[in-house]
Scaffold this active site. Structure first.
Site: not given
Length: 132
Positions: A85, A87, A58
């Protein structure tokens, strides 16, 4: 606006988690940055909190957009953040590479790759930035 690189964000939320912008090629639309992992970044299971990844994406993409559009008197702010996500990161440094995929009049779309010290992909983020 020219960023003096590396650019350390030393105030606000980004300063709390330690975001550093390492490179930004405005012509190519590619920015890199990093965050050194500390115990404050970890969730109870010992993994870097997913919010850290989302925050890095962001902040970097909003800044990357703003640096370009502010010359025309415009501002930039996050409109959408979709983080996947892949890892976990437990320690070391979080490395982010942001690529502008669309630079429109009212929105920019970025893809962000988050990696660990072994250059393994840890998260993918699609950011849409509003330009006003």
């Amino acid at each position: 606006m020219d960023l003096q690189l590396p650019f350390v964000l030393n105030q606000g939320f980004d300063a709390l988690y330690g975001l550093v912008i390492d490179t930004y090629d405005t012509d190519a639309g590619v920015m890199t940055g990093h965050v050194d992992v500390t115990p404050d970044h970890l969730q109870p299971a010992g993994l870097v909190h997913g919010g850290v990844f989302a925050s890095i994406a962001e902040s970097m993409t909003s800044l990357g957009t703003w640096v370009v559009v502010q010359e025309d008197g415009k501002t930039a702010q996050g409109l959408s953040n979709q983080t996947s996500f892949v890892r976990p990161i437990l320690e070391g440094t979080i490395h982010a590479t942001c690529r502008a995929r669309h630079r429109g009049r009212t929105t920019w779309v970025w893809e962000v790759e988050i990696a660990d010290d072994q250059e393994r992909l840890c998260a993918l983020v699609r950011m849409t930035i509003a330009v006003r």
